[in-house]
Design a protein around this motif. Structure first.
Motif, PDB file in Angstrom:
ATOM      1  N   MET A  42       0.857  -1.434  -0.176  1.00 33.60           N
ATOM      2  CA  MET A  42       0.459  -0.501   0.289  1.00 33.60           C
ATOM      3  C   MET A  42       1.141   1.152   0.141  1.00 33.60           C
ATOM      4  SD  MET A  42      -2.531   1.837   2.926  1.00 33.60           S
ATOM      5  CE  MET A  42      -0.912   1.932   3.760  1.00 33.60           C
ATOM      6  N   SER A  43       0.586   2.177  -0.856  1.00 31.76           N
ATOM      7  CA  SER A  43       1.501   3.244  -0.928  1.00 31.76           C
ATOM      8  C   SER A  43       0.441   4.384  -0.521  1.00 31.76           C
ATOM      9  CB  SER A  43       2.002   3.669  -2.503  1.00 31.76           C
ATOM     10  OG  SER A  43       1.118   4.132  -3.428  1.00 31.76           O
ATOM     11  N   LEU A  44       0.547   5.183  -0.120  1.00 31.58           N
ATOM     12  CA  LEU A  44      -0.111   7.061   0.952  1.00 31.58           C
ATOM     13  C   LEU A  44       1.237   8.139  -0.058  1.00 31.58           C
ATOM     14  CD1 LEU A  44      -0.360   5.557   4.110  1.00 31.58           C
ATOM     15  CD2 LEU A  44      -2.401   5.629   2.790  1.00 31.58           C
ATOM     16  N   THR A  45       0.270   8.472  -0.672  1.00 28.19           N
ATOM     17  CA  THR A  45       0.902  10.417  -1.216  1.00 28.19           C
ATOM     18  C   THR A  45       0.065  11.314  -1.409  1.00 28.19           C
ATOM     19  OG1 THR A  45       1.769   8.316  -3.334  1.00 28.19           O
ATOM     20  CG2 THR A  45       1.734  11.044  -3.871  1.00 28.19           C
ATOM     21  N   GLY A  46       0.872  12.383  -0.606  1.00 30.48           N
ATOM     22  CA  GLY A  46       0.565  13.667   0.032  1.00 30.48           C
ATOM     23  C   GLY A  46       1.061  14.595  -1.026  1.00 30.48           C
ATOM     24  N   THR A  47       0.710  15.747  -1.267  1.00 31.92           N
ATOM     25  CA  THR A  47       1.583  17.037  -2.274  1.00 31.92           C
ATOM     26  C   THR A  47       0.195  18.566  -2.085  1.00 31.92           C
ATOM     27  OG1 THR A  47       1.547  17.245  -4.385  1.00 31.92           O
ATOM     28  CG2 THR A  47      -0.177  16.282  -4.638  1.00 31.92           C
ATOM     29  N   ASP A  48       1.066  19.057  -1.904  1.00 28.96           N
ATOM     30  CA  ASP A  48       0.496  20.756  -2.583  1.00 28.96           C
ATOM     31  C   ASP A  48       0.860  20.821  -3.868  1.00 28.96           C
ATOM     32  OD1 ASP A  48       3.082  21.087  -1.500  1.00 28.96           O
ATOM     33  OD2 ASP A  48       3.224  22.024  -0.937  1.00 28.96           O
ATOM     34  N   LEU A  49       1.845  20.051  -4.791  1.00 25.02           N
ATOM     35  CA  LEU A  49       1.965  20.925  -6.354  1.00 25.02           C
ATOM     36  C   LEU A  49       3.347  21.064  -5.608  1.00 25.02           C
ATOM     37  CD1 LEU A  49      -0.940  22.166  -7.563  1.00 25.02           C
ATOM     38  CD2 LEU A  49      -0.469  20.176  -7.630  1.00 25.02           C
ATOM     39  N   GLU A  50       4.369  22.004  -5.067  1.00 24.70           N
ATOM     40  CA  GLU A  50       5.301  22.099  -4.308  1.00 24.70           C
ATOM     41  C   GLU A  50       6.295  20.603  -4.263  1.00 24.70           C
ATOM     42  OE1 GLU A  50       6.507  25.152  -5.215  1.00 24.70           O
ATOM     43  OE2 GLU A  50       5.146  25.567  -6.247  1.00 24.70           O
ATOM     44  N   VAL A  51       5.957  20.053  -2.871  1.00 21.41           N
ATOM     45  CA  VAL A  51       6.175  19.073  -2.351  1.00 21.41           C
ATOM     46  C   VAL A  51       5.354  18.144  -2.737  1.00 21.41           C
ATOM     47  CG1 VAL A  51       7.369  18.345  -0.056  1.00 21.41           C
ATOM     48  CG2 VAL A  51       7.325  20.662  -0.754  1.00 21.41           C
ATOM     49  N   GLU A  52       5.963  16.630  -2.870  1.00 19.46           N
ATOM     50  CA  GLU A  52       5.505  15.388  -2.896  1.00 19.46           C
ATOM     51  C   GLU A  52       6.346  14.173  -2.065  1.00 19.46           C
ATOM     52  OE1 GLU A  52       3.906  13.447  -6.469  1.00 19.46           O
ATOM     53  OE2 GLU A  52       5.528  12.614  -5.928  1.00 19.46           O
ATOM     54  N   LEU A  53       5.077  13.698  -1.436  1.00 15.47           N
ATOM     55  CA  LEU A  53       5.843  12.364  -0.068  1.00 15.47           C
ATOM     56  C   LEU A  53       5.433  11.330  -0.526  1.00 15.47           C
ATOM     57  CD1 LEU A  53       7.843  11.908   1.814  1.00 15.47           C
ATOM     58  CD2 LEU A  53       6.138  12.010   3.417  1.00 15.47           C
ATOM     59  N   VAL A  54       5.862  10.240  -0.795  1.00 13.06           N
ATOM     60  CA  VAL A  54       5.303   9.107  -0.432  1.00 13.06           C
ATOM     61  C   VAL A  54       5.977   7.605   0.392  1.00 13.06           C
ATOM     62  CG1 VAL A  54       4.432   6.692  -2.375  1.00 13.06           C
ATOM     63  CG2 VAL A  54       4.663   9.529  -3.330  1.00 13.06           C
ATOM     64  N   ALA A  55       4.534   7.743   0.603  1.00 13.46           N
ATOM     65  CA  ALA A  55       5.014   6.505   1.640  1.00 13.46           C
ATOM     66  C   ALA A  55       4.234   5.055   1.151  1.00 13.46           C
ATOM     67  CB  ALA A  55       4.644   7.158   3.291  1.00 13.46           C
ATOM     68  N   ARG A  56       5.324   4.110   1.302  1.00 15.64           N
ATOM     69  CA  ARG A  56       4.939   2.290   1.465  1.00 15.64           C
ATOM     70  C   ARG A  56       4.816   1.215   2.300  1.00 15.64           C
ATOM     71  NH1 ARG A  56       8.020   5.088  -2.551  1.00 15.64           N
ATOM     72  NH2 ARG A  56      10.222   4.172  -1.185  1.00 15.64           N
ATOM     73  N   VAL A  57       3.913   0.756   2.385  1.00 17.02           N
ATOM     74  CA  VAL A  57       3.536   0.210   3.388  1.00 17.02           C
ATOM     75  C   VAL A  57       3.432  -1.395   3.256  1.00 17.02           C
ATOM     76  CG1 VAL A  57       2.430  -0.578   5.429  1.00 17.02           C
ATOM     77  CG2 VAL A  57       3.046   1.754   5.169  1.00 17.02           C
TER      78      VAL A  57
END
Length: 368
Positions: A42-57
């Motif tokens: 499962m991956s979680l992705t958050g962004t504000d169009l300047e910074v993006e963070l993807v976490a994987r579990v």
């Protein structure tokens, strides 16, 4: 899409990813986190169009592949409020997602994953890897000197300078400067500079665990990307030219003071209590073998501290913003610091006496 996951496996990555999401968004989908279930992960992705963070579990139980976006803050608050050791089950039902845990049930609205934006990729200029602990130490040692909402937009971030087998981070707000180096394995010709924006610096520092694990860094013309086993972090860069920081480094500093870092920091903390709340100024009187610290405020209250130091030069009187000095003393790891000055109108340098080649701090004086 359907899957189950332990609360403890979900809470850390979800908190980090939700931290990237801004509270006030121009696009509704930017308030959501993208959840993708594929290939047992499962991956979680958050962004504000300047910074993006993807976490994987990794997922251990049965699952149905799919992707959806759900409100980041609400989901994070729900998971935080669940009891330790609980199992959280996600089940997509039409345009809703049902989150269950024990006797608790939550139905959240969703938006299509197809509408979720990606931070654009750019060609990589160079790549290198280093220990997470090394990078976290570099960031923690320099980030405090970054400007906040300065009209000189290139100061609202941190300079990353890569040379042959060396990474240097530099931050300044025009009143103080922090510079820190670390040896890396990078076969780079010439000098390459990029400016990582303030939010990118803070988010990258948050996800580093400070362990021995490696982090792979890719620097492009417009982006920086950091990849660990659990996360992929991407940030746009500031399009601007960082000032020539080497020009502000003092060339001649004939008055050199060696002092115990802990004793000096405690004296500054006590003196700061009676300093002017707005300007935070303290006056330093340097004499043979001792440093006197004076502070006063508009209420005619005064503080005086005397610290024993190693100093053999002429007397000197100079003023500083005590907050700037305390910021530096908080990040220097060694027991003894070296304070170098030339006169009352010139900037001072502060460094760790035992590792003077690793980090250097410059603080401008102030008139009192």
């Amino acid at each position: 899409m359907k899957f189950s996951i332990l609360r403890e496996d979900l809470i850390k990555p979800l908190t980090l990813v939700a931290g990237v999401v801004e509270r006030r968004q121009t696009l509704p989908i930017l308030a959501n986190v993208l959840i993708v279930v594929r290939d047992g992960q499962m991956s979680l992705t958050g962004t504000d169009l300047e910074v993006e963070l993807v976490a994987r579990v990794d997922l251990s139980g049965d699952f149905v592949e799919g992707e959806i976006t759900v409100p980041a803050r609400k989901l994070n608050d729900i998971c935080k409020s669940l009891p330790d050791g609980s199992t959280v089950t996600f089940d997509v039902d039409g345009d809703k997602v049902v989150v269950r845990s024990g006797r608790s049930r939550f139905t959240l609205s969703t938006l299509s994953a197809n509408d979720f934006p990606n931070v654009e990729d750019s060609p990589a200029s160079y790549k290198f890897a280093m220990g997470q602990y090394q990078l976290k130490t570099l960031i923690d040692s320099t980030a405090f000197a970054m400007a906040q909402q300065d009209v000189r937009y290139y100061l609202n971030g941190m300079l990353w300078e890569v040379k042959q087998n060396n990474l240097r981070l530099v931050a300044t707000d025009g009143h103080r400067l922090a510079m820190c180096n670390e040896d890396i394995e990078a076969d780079v010709s010439g000098t390459h500079q990029v400016i990582l924006p303030r939010k990118g610096v803070i988010e990258l520092g948050r996800l580093l665990d400070g362990g021995d694990a490696q982090i792979e860094l890719t620097l492009g013309n417009n982006h920086i990307r950091a990849v660990t086993q659990a996360f992929t972090f991407t940030s746009k860069l500031i399009d601007g030219k960082f000032p020539d920081y080497e020009r502000v480094l003092p060339r001649v500093s004939d008055k050199v003071v060696n002092a115990n870092r802990k004793d000096l920091r405690e004296a500054f903390v006590r003196a700061a209590i009676l300093s002017n709340e707005k300007y935070r100024g303290v006056r330093l009187m340097l004499e043979m073998g001792e440093l006197k610290i004076y502070a006063n405020n508009p209420d005619h209250e005064e503080a005086e501290e005397v610290v024993s130091v190693e100093y053999q030069g002429n007397n000197l009187e100079i003023g500083f913003n005590v907050s700037y000095l305390l910021d530096v003393l908080a990040v220097i790891p060694g027991d003894t610091i070296r304070f170098s000055m030339s006169d009352s109108n010139s900037s001072a340098t502060i460094e760790d006496s035992s590792e003077s080649d690793k980090a250097l701090y410059v603080v401008m004086p102030m008139r009192l």
